[in-house]
Design a protein around this motif. Sequence first.
Motif, mmCIF file in Angstrom:
data_model
loop_
_atom_site.group_PDB
_atom_site.id
_atom_site.type_symbol
_atom_site.label_atom_id
_atom_site.label_comp_id
_atom_site.label_asym_id
_atom_site.label_seq_id
_atom_site.Cartn_x
_atom_site.Cartn_y
_atom_site.Cartn_z
ATOM 1 N N HIS A 55 67.233 52.152 27.017
ATOM 2 C CA HIS A 55 67.680 51.443 26.905
ATOM 3 C C HIS A 55 67.908 50.164 26.621
ATOM 4 O O HIS A 55 68.770 48.912 27.132
ATOM 5 N N ASP A 56 67.159 49.349 25.265
ATOM 6 C CA ASP A 56 66.711 48.099 24.851
ATOM 7 C C ASP A 56 67.755 47.407 25.437
ATOM 8 O O ASP A 56 67.685 45.958 25.441
ATOM 9 N N ALA A 57 68.484 47.266 24.354
ATOM 10 C CA ALA A 57 70.053 46.252 24.353
ATOM 11 C C ALA A 57 70.700 46.342 25.499
ATOM 12 O O ALA A 57 71.565 45.300 25.495
ATOM 13 N N ARG A 58 70.887 47.598 26.251
ATOM 14 C CA ARG A 58 71.843 46.836 27.565
ATOM 15 C C ARG A 58 71.218 46.093 28.424
ATOM 16 O O ARG A 58 70.934 45.270 29.427
ATOM 17 N N SER A 59 69.274 46.407 29.068
ATOM 18 C CA SER A 59 68.183 45.761 29.290
ATOM 19 C C SER A 59 67.820 44.200 29.007
ATOM 20 O O SER A 59 68.077 43.119 29.990
ATOM 21 N N VAL A 60 68.201 43.593 27.761
ATOM 22 C CA VAL A 60 68.364 42.585 26.412
ATOM 23 C C VAL A 60 69.528 41.500 27.573
ATOM 24 O O VAL A 60 70.085 40.376 28.028
ATOM 25 N N LEU A 61 70.858 42.343 26.904
ATOM 26 C CA LEU A 61 71.468 41.661 28.216
ATOM 27 C C LEU A 61 72.080 41.486 29.120
ATOM 28 O O LEU A 61 72.274 40.621 30.128
ATOM 29 N N LEU A 62 71.319 42.514 29.651
ATOM 30 C CA LEU A 62 71.283 41.819 31.658
ATOM 31 C C LEU A 62 70.096 41.271 32.206
ATOM 32 O O LEU A 62 71.565 40.377 32.840
ATOM 33 N N LEU A 63 69.275 41.131 31.353
ATOM 34 C CA LEU A 63 68.325 39.534 31.305
ATOM 35 C C LEU A 63 68.872 38.678 30.889
ATOM 36 O O LEU A 63 68.500 37.477 31.709
ATOM 37 N N GLU A 64 69.320 38.413 29.772
ATOM 38 C CA GLU A 64 70.078 37.389 29.517
ATOM 39 C C GLU A 64 71.033 36.369 30.533
ATOM 40 O O GLU A 64 71.294 35.720 30.810
ATOM 41 N N PHE A 65 71.975 37.932 31.058
ATOM 42 C CA PHE A 65 72.628 37.798 32.447
ATOM 43 C C PHE A 65 72.086 36.798 33.563
ATOM 44 O O PHE A 65 72.456 35.885 34.107
ATOM 45 N N ALA A 66 70.858 37.421 33.406
ATOM 46 C CA ALA A 66 70.386 37.310 34.944
ATOM 47 C C ALA A 66 70.079 35.721 34.844
ATOM 48 O O ALA A 66 69.726 35.078 36.039
ATOM 49 N N VAL A 67 69.016 35.112 33.888
ATOM 50 C CA VAL A 67 68.408 34.539 33.739
ATOM 51 C C VAL A 67 69.967 32.711 34.158
ATOM 52 O O VAL A 67 69.525 31.746 33.948
ATOM 53 N N ARG A 68 70.993 33.337 32.844
ATOM 54 C CA ARG A 68 72.246 31.893 33.451
ATOM 55 C C ARG A 68 72.362 32.354 34.687
ATOM 56 O O ARG A 68 72.885 31.238 35.504
ATOM 57 N N LEU A 69 72.255 33.041 35.298
ATOM 58 C CA LEU A 69 71.727 33.284 36.889
ATOM 59 C C LEU A 69 71.185 32.435 37.412
ATOM 60 O O LEU A 69 71.244 31.525 38.534
ATOM 61 N N ALA A 70 69.690 32.791 37.413
ATOM 62 C CA ALA A 70 68.437 31.757 37.719
ATOM 63 C C ALA A 70 67.555 32.203 37.070
ATOM 64 O O ALA A 70 66.590 32.933 36.692
ATOM 65 N N PRO A 71 67.990 30.854 36.499
ATOM 66 C CA PRO A 71 66.218 31.171 34.944
ATOM 67 C C PRO A 71 65.444 30.860 36.064
ATOM 68 O O PRO A 71 64.437 29.753 36.137
ATOM 69 N N ASP A 72 64.582 31.814 37.064
ATOM 70 C CA ASP A 72 63.264 31.489 37.296
ATOM 71 C C ASP A 72 62.799 32.099 36.352
ATOM 72 O O ASP A 72 61.976 32.803 35.840
ATOM 73 N N TRP A 73 61.044 31.707 36.908
ATOM 74 C CA TRP A 73 60.161 32.762 36.194
ATOM 75 C C TRP A 73 59.587 34.194 35.920
ATOM 76 O O TRP A 73 59.273 34.391 34.861
ATOM 77 N N LEU A 74 59.907 35.427 37.258
ATOM 78 C CA LEU A 74 59.914 36.261 37.123
ATOM 79 C C LEU A 74 60.988 36.894 35.868
ATOM 80 O O LEU A 74 60.816 37.552 34.390
ATOM 81 N N THR A 75 61.954 36.230 35.761
ATOM 82 C CA THR A 75 63.146 36.689 35.064
ATOM 83 C C THR A 75 63.014 36.366 33.354
ATOM 84 O O THR A 75 63.181 36.942 32.807
ATOM 85 N N LEU A 76 62.012 34.954 33.498
ATOM 86 C CA LEU A 76 62.014 34.301 31.995
ATOM 87 C C LEU A 76 61.467 35.439 31.494
ATOM 88 O O LEU A 76 60.753 35.825 30.328
#
Length: 936
Positions: A55-76
């Motif tokens: 489910h790549d589309a879900r993965s991308v949306l979740l990661l973009e939301f996580a980056v907005r919460l905490a833009p750390d290096w591992l998430t980026l």
Amino acid sequence: MDRDGLLRRASELDDPAEISWLLADAMLGTESPLQDPLDADLIRALAEEQNRLGHDARSVLLLEFAVRLAPDWLTLQTLRTVLQNRGDDLVAVARIQALLPASSEAANTELFDLYRDLGYPALAQDAHRHGISVAGERRTERLRLWWITGGPLRPIRSRIRRRETARLEKRMSADRSVELDADIDVQPLLKEIVDGSDRDRAAWRLLRRVDRLAADGDVPAAARLLIEPLSAADASPRLIWAAVELAGRLDDPGLALRLTARLDPRFGYLKLRQAELYLDLDRLRDAWTLVQEGGNDGYRLVRERVLRTAGLPFLAVEARRTTSRERSQSRRRWWLTGGPLWFVRARGRRRDQQNLSTRLGPAGAAIEVERPDVLAAKFAVAAKVREAIDRAAGENHSDAAARLGAIYDSGRPTVPLLDQLAWALYFDDQEELALQRIREARAIEPGKASLLDAEVTFLKYLDRYVEALDVSDRYIEQFGQVPEARAIRAELLSDLAFATLSFDAFGPTEGLGESARALRRRLWWRTGGPLRRLRDRMRRSDETTLELWRTRAAGLARVLGSVTGPSKAVNLRFISDHFTFREARERLKWQRFNVVARLTAGFSASVAGGITIALAGDSAPLWSVMTGVLCAAVILALLRRADSVTRAEPGDRLVTRVIPAIVVIGVAGYLLSRADERWAFLIGATMVGTAVAAACRLFAAAGGRIAKVFALRRLGGADPRGFALVALLEVLSELRRPALRNDLGWRRHRLRTIEQVAIRLEADLPGVFAADSASSELLRRRGRGAAAAIRELKYLLVTAPPGSWQRIEIVLRKDIVALATGSLGRLRTVESPEPRTRRRPRRQIAFDSARTLFFAGLPLAVTLTAQPWLRFNETILNWARLLTIGWAVLYVLLTADPTFRDKLRTGFALINLGRGDGDPAQLDSAVPDKRPNPTK
């Protein structure tokens, strides 16, 4: 919510569906709206598990939301990797650039990898300077980028940076997918994950079973497990991806491509897999279109493979060269493309860029979208076919052909089945049926080069070389110059003995196999090696011969099709094609011999003339040598200027123009050389040398032409059927032209053609089948009848009474059908008188002549050899010579003319009658005396 406990429990599980349900359910149960930066780790872990489930589309949306919460290096880093796997490099750039004020170091670190992969070294070098400090390979890469962007020359780096920024902004403005979403609501997304967890669990368990069977080598059994899930319209993306991989292992890349159409166009690694499948189908343009813009390692590797397959080594090295580690892996190719000589690589890169469009070929048809149940049925057939092929691999050719033919379904054919069935039929001596099957396979996948190889192989075995050339030409025009296709065409031309065209067809060595490279190297030496002018001349003659042969063969095939029908002519034209090819090759061989003989004779005579002039002079040695060299050069120059005069021209011009011109020049030069002045001697000797050299070239060329005539005659005698068929087809083709019917010159020419055909049918064709005296006599009688029937056409051709042209065409059509089909008994025959003399073979004539000369000269040779030991005096030796010479003359006359004894007796009788002695026959003691007794 215990975040650490959830992550700990998730790490203990191996089922991504279970982990996804656990995390999504926990986050749905919280009363807070997930605004805490500490929730970013949970969301990133959930995104990673959704990515594992496909489910790549879900993965991308979740990661973009996580980056907005905490833009750390591992998430980026996770977001960049997922986006790059989906082919969204520009989207990754836009998402990370938007975070630069908030997270400068982490964002610049990821931008460094993105800019480097996208080919922007100056921007990558700037991003690395502001990113997280990492030692090792990344620092080495930064130094390399610093050096290639100008090193200490900052103005150069600034100019490169401005140019790269403009290019990047232009690309991003043209891509609408880089626009940022205003807000992301994850609550519906989490609920969707929880609701679909049961389906994901079942899909994951099935996927584990499929992986175990595939790892054990039972690919058909693994494929059968996926048939039912694939028929569902909402099949799991991960199961569809597994079916794609299994279809590739089932040797059916076309089915794998059609399965990929069910996936999201931005599914992770989808473009890479489609490009690899296109490469398996030898569709280079489609593969290049998919990977042309990608920047990560996978895209670069596939891009390099496409360029190497297309035979573009300089662009392939540039596509791969990114990091020092990758350069060390491709160091050999780097050296082969110039190494540190940057100007060599630049020139090769420009040449490859010019040939890029031609080598890749046109784009193919788009992927066909089919219903899920249809794809599932084809997937089941592919598994069944693979199982049958595996079983047939250990059987003999007949059993394998029977087994594969039993599952052959003309309504739903598959390429792997047709391919294997065609080869089994070919080795089972069913070439025509094998050709039909392989053409069915090529109709489904016309761009696959291995199928082209099979079709060309079958056509070559059936001696249908013209058709094989047409097939290979159409493939290269439609699908580009794939290495395997280039090797197939080059080997085909090599079999036809066109060495220069075969060498050109190979093209660059990039992508060729070892055997193809070895053959290309041998052809390079055979066509002159480093002597390019020689190869160019050979290429022109080869191209002319090949084009003339194909044109002539096509014309004869059209005439044959009008007689036997187009469908039958396809299988019957190989007889005329084979003979016309051998005739064309024979003409080309003697044409080249003629050129070599003329050039050799002219050069040798010029050098000999220069040496003679140098030796004939009475000057100093140095002056004589210089004079000889100058005169030889002048003779060579005059020969080049008078090349049209020194050729062996046909017809009366040889006697009325060429030879008189040579004689006049020689006589004038001889008279001029008799003068007392030295300059007159040099000019006259040069003219004589020119005449002698021209005569040598003339005789050499005439000898080559005479040898070519005898060689063509031998060719017609060796293949009388092909000669007769080609000659009759040409006569019939020209007979249908009213303008030629009224041309008496054409009639005279075709009279000779008909007589040559009659001679072949009368003398040469029966000799092909003669085994014993009885059958030989019968065949000769039939051949005389067929020749007499052909000779009857000569009267009709000359006199042309009413209805004669129709009668001639009827006879020609009947004989053409008989010769083309091999039904020689259907040749038209008439009664012919028995020949008075029997033709002896040339070998017997030579043997009888040698025996006669041996026995005629044996007494004389013995007398002359024994003289040193017997020591005859002069008188006895003269009488011995006279007697042995007389014996030799008498033996030759008696052997050459068996009636010479009777002629000699008649002469003696006339002499005796003149003397009054009576008949000398009465002097023989064996004849009783008839005269009266004188005593009575």
